[in-house]
Design an enzyme around this catalytic site. Structure first.
Site, PDB file in Angstrom:
ATOM      1  N   LYS A  34       0.824  -1.220   0.000  1.00  0.00           N
ATOM      2  CA  LYS A  34       0.000   0.000   0.000  1.00  0.00           C
ATOM      3  C   LYS A  34       0.857   1.269   0.000  1.00  0.00           C
ATOM      4  O   LYS A  34       0.392   2.332  -0.387  1.00  0.00           O
ATOM      5  CB  LYS A  34      -1.022   0.001   1.137  1.00  0.00           C
ATOM      6  CG  LYS A  34      -0.477  -0.045   2.530  1.00  0.00           C
ATOM      7  CD  LYS A  34      -1.661   0.176   3.493  1.00  0.00           C
ATOM      8  CE  LYS A  34      -1.251   0.133   4.935  1.00  0.00           C
ATOM      9  NZ  LYS A  34      -1.181  -1.219   5.497  1.00  0.00           N
ATOM     10  N   GLU A 165      11.901   0.301  23.996  1.00  0.00           N
ATOM     11  CA  GLU A 165      12.711   1.073  23.036  1.00  0.00           C
ATOM     12  C   GLU A 165      12.139   2.479  22.853  1.00  0.00           C
ATOM     13  O   GLU A 165      12.890   3.448  22.700  1.00  0.00           O
ATOM     14  CB  GLU A 165      12.790   0.319  21.703  1.00  0.00           C
ATOM     15  CG  GLU A 165      13.565  -0.991  21.872  1.00  0.00           C
ATOM     16  CD  GLU A 165      14.008  -1.635  20.569  1.00  0.00           C
ATOM     17  OE1 GLU A 165      13.280  -1.513  19.570  1.00  0.00           O
ATOM     18  OE2 GLU A 165      15.086  -2.262  20.566  1.00  0.00           O
TER      19      GLU A 165
HETATM   20  P1  NAD Z   1       4.976  -7.668  23.055  1.00  0.00           P
HETATM   21  O1  NAD Z   1       3.780  -8.558  22.963  1.00  0.00           O
HETATM   22  O2  NAD Z   1       6.293  -8.286  22.956  1.00  0.00           O
HETATM   23  O3  NAD Z   1       4.929  -6.803  24.401  1.00  0.00           O
HETATM   24  C1  NAD Z   1       3.740  -6.191  24.848  1.00  0.00           C
HETATM   25  C2  NAD Z   1       3.816  -5.959  26.362  1.00  0.00           C
HETATM   26  O4  NAD Z   1       2.602  -5.335  26.760  1.00  0.00           O
HETATM   27  C3  NAD Z   1       3.946  -7.254  27.159  1.00  0.00           C
HETATM   28  O5  NAD Z   1       4.978  -7.121  28.092  1.00  0.00           O
HETATM   29  C4  NAD Z   1       2.583  -7.399  27.834  1.00  0.00           C
HETATM   30  O6  NAD Z   1       2.649  -8.006  29.119  1.00  0.00           O
HETATM   31  C5  NAD Z   1       2.136  -5.941  27.947  1.00  0.00           C
HETATM   32  N1  NAD Z   1       0.666  -5.810  28.027  1.00  0.00           N
HETATM   33  C6  NAD Z   1      -0.263  -6.435  27.230  1.00  0.00           C
HETATM   34  N2  NAD Z   1      -1.506  -6.073  27.613  1.00  0.00           N
HETATM   35  C7  NAD Z   1      -1.367  -5.206  28.654  1.00  0.00           C
HETATM   36  C8  NAD Z   1      -2.289  -4.487  29.473  1.00  0.00           C
HETATM   37  N3  NAD Z   1      -3.613  -4.569  29.306  1.00  0.00           N
HETATM   38  N4  NAD Z   1      -1.794  -3.681  30.447  1.00  0.00           N
HETATM   39  C9  NAD Z   1      -0.456  -3.558  30.621  1.00  0.00           C
HETATM   40  N5  NAD Z   1       0.449  -4.222  29.895  1.00  0.00           N
HETATM   41  C10 NAD Z   1       0.006  -5.043  28.908  1.00  0.00           C
HETATM   42  O7  NAD Z   1       4.755  -6.572  21.888  1.00  0.00           O
HETATM   43  P2  NAD Z   1       5.814  -5.586  21.225  1.00  0.00           P
HETATM   44  O8  NAD Z   1       6.735  -5.031  22.237  1.00  0.00           O
HETATM   45  O9  NAD Z   1       5.012  -4.649  20.400  1.00  0.00           O
HETATM   46  O10 NAD Z   1       6.637  -6.522  20.261  1.00  0.00           O
HETATM   47  C11 NAD Z   1       5.992  -7.207  19.165  1.00  0.00           C
HETATM   48  C12 NAD Z   1       6.951  -8.194  18.539  1.00  0.00           C
HETATM   49  O11 NAD Z   1       8.012  -7.507  17.896  1.00  0.00           O
HETATM   50  C13 NAD Z   1       7.576  -9.129  19.556  1.00  0.00           C
HETATM   51  O12 NAD Z   1       7.686 -10.410  19.006  1.00  0.00           O
HETATM   52  C14 NAD Z   1       8.944  -8.521  19.782  1.00  0.00           C
HETATM   53  O13 NAD Z   1       9.891  -9.509  20.141  1.00  0.00           O
HETATM   54  C15 NAD Z   1       9.246  -7.894  18.432  1.00  0.00           C
HETATM   55  N6  NAD Z   1      10.127  -6.721  18.578  1.00  0.00           N
HETATM   56  C16 NAD Z   1      11.458  -6.947  18.695  1.00  0.00           C
HETATM   57  C17 NAD Z   1      12.327  -5.878  18.854  1.00  0.00           C
HETATM   58  C18 NAD Z   1      13.821  -6.151  18.987  1.00  0.00           C
HETATM   59  O14 NAD Z   1      14.261  -7.271  18.736  1.00  0.00           O
HETATM   60  N7  NAD Z   1      14.619  -5.169  19.381  1.00  0.00           N
HETATM   61  C19 NAD Z   1      11.838  -4.568  18.908  1.00  0.00           C
HETATM   62  C20 NAD Z   1      10.459  -4.352  18.804  1.00  0.00           C
HETATM   63  C21 NAD Z   1       9.607  -5.453  18.649  1.00  0.00           C
END
Ligand code: NAD
Length: 403
Positions: A34, A165
């Site tokens: 998109k 991050e």
């Molecule tokens: P995530 O699912 O890894 O983390 C979300 C966090 O929000 C969790 O700790 C969870 O407990 C919390 N959470 C969920 N519902 C909640 C609520 N109602 N109240 C309070 N806290 C709540 O999601 P993300 O951080 O967006 O990452 C997504 C994916 O992308 C993951 O697989 C991650 O490993 C990957 N990622 C990796 C990197 C890296 O390698 N540096 C960076 C960004 C994302």
């Protein structure tokens, strides 16, 4: 001539196209996205905080594809019908394929929490990340006019990789926000609410605690054990500790950012695939279990990790590797050869906390501080060169490793 259709030009789809176009075979590739650009989704927090402009984390798709072999269509995918071997695009209409690679990426997951969609800001693509930055600048200006401290408060919902991050990037930019608001940097409050009582379950207790201590040292108010229940305009409602605790608490803030997790593209459900939260459990060769000409990769796929019997986490690293593997397997399939299973060993997982700090794992070794930051930027540079090639590395690469 066989037609290979690739849907989505994120890490997985664009890597598949880049490798496929190198194969001098008798097939044509159509790539649909998109946007007319590819962006480094792992760096969105930098655009959201304002530490990088969007141009630094994105490049034109047409800059890295071979027009003799690939037709690029800028359009939105609405649905795939595997039985008919067609995909429906919003403006172009129906297009047909012999083989399809579905790599449509992720969207924000609200888990049905009331008001999250309406009253919190998403950070899932370049536009929403830019919107976060614009919003913060506006709130700082509003503070100057009103002296209402809610305008100085930045609340991040969820302390996964994305939330951590983002908090780190906000710390780096605090000074700039404070200048606009006319306050001292300490008056900019960065709060991160997390439901779990510890962060990042893939790290051991000591490494996770290092992350908690680092954020604390940098002045981030990380509120563990805080389950968000509702987002009202300018208000985060949450409970503390166990679910049995019915007491609800509120934090008032004019900037609330939603980073509680992601799901795969809604197109997967719309297309009738056997999916859970937009992810399809794929075979080891990365194909859908039902359709031999349908590959599903990146954030819309769930590949089961043999050791844990759970899907691998969705990361840019695995998405890029999947893209390369699909190009190889499609090459085999087009020649009538047997397909290869996808084998994956993560190079490492590192969370950055601003420009010069990070922590994570390389193999089984914990890394922290400058060395971790170096590794994170090297992973980024590798991803740039893997997908965009040397030209994009030179244009956007992170060579500021030692400042
Ligand atoms: P995530 O699912 O890894 O983390 C979300 C966090 O929000 C969790 O700790 C969870 O407990 C919390 N959470 C969920 N519902 C909640 C609520 N109602 N109240 C309070 N806290 C709540 O999601 P993300 O951080 O967006 O990452 C997504 C994916 O992308 C993951 O697989 C991650 O490993 C990957 N990622 C990796 C990197 C890296 O390698 N540096 C960076 C960004 C994302």
């Amino acid at each position: 001539m066989k037609e290979v259709l690739v849907l989505g030009a994120g890490y997985a789809g664009l890597k598949a196209v880049r490798n496929l176009q190198k194969q001098a075979r008798d097939f044509h590739i159509t790539l649909v996205d998109k946007n007319n650009y590819h962006y480094e989704a792992t760096e969105l927090h930098e655009v959201a905080s304002g530490s990088q402009p969007k141009e630094k984390i994105s490049y034109l798709i047409t800059d890295v594809i071979n027009p003799k072999k690939v037709t690029f269509i800028q359009d939105e995918v609405l649905k795939v019908t595997p039985e008919a071997k067609i995909a429906e695009l919003k403006n172009t209409g129906v297009i047909s394929y012999d083989y399809v690679v579905i790599s449509l990426g992720f969207c924000s997951e609200t888990f049905g929490i009331s008001g999250a969609k309406e009253n919190a800001l998403e950070m899932v693509n370049v536009e929403t990340a830019e919107n976060v930055h614009r919003h913060i600048l506006k709130m700082m200006t509003k503070y100057r006019e009103t002296k209402d401290a809610n305008y100085l408060r930045l609340v991040i919902c969820g302390a996964g990789f994305t939330g951590i991050e983002l908090a780190g990037a906000f710390v780096d930019e605090k000074k700039k926000y404070a200048e606009i608001a006319g306050v001292s940097p300490d008056q900019i409050e960065i709060i991160c609410l997390e439901a779990a009582t510890r962060i990042l379950p893939m790290f051991n207790d000591a490494l996770a605690q290092h992350g908690v201590d680092l954020l604390k040292k940098l002045g981030v108010n990380l509120m563990l054990g805080s389950m968000i229940k509702e987002i009202k305009p300018g208000e985060v409602v949450y409970t503390r500790g166990s679910e049995a605790d019915a007491l609800r608490y509120s934090i008032f803030a004019e900037t609330i950012i939603w980073t509680t997790g992601v799901s795969g593209s809604p197109v997967m459900a719309q297309s009738g695939f056997d999916e859970h939260r937009g992810r399809v459990v794929v075979k080891k060769d990365l194909r859908d279990p039902k359709y031999d000409n349908v590959y599903v990769i990146g954030d819309v796929s769930a590949l089961i990790e043999p050791e844990t019997n759970r899907p691998y986490p969705t990361t840019a690293q695995i998405a890029t590797r999947m893209g390369a593997h699909v190009a190889k397997n499609l090459g085999h399939q087009l020649k009538g050869e047997p397909l290869e299973d996808f084998n994956y060993k993560s190079l490492g997982t590192v969370a950055s906390v601003g420009n010069t700090r990070a922590f994570g794992l390389v193999g089984k070794n914990a890394i922290k501080g400058y060395p971790a930051s170096f590794v994170k930027k090297s992973i980024m540079n590798k991803s740039l060169v893997d997908i965009g090639g040397l030209k994009e590395l030179l244009a956007k690469g992170r060579f500021d490793l030692y400042h």
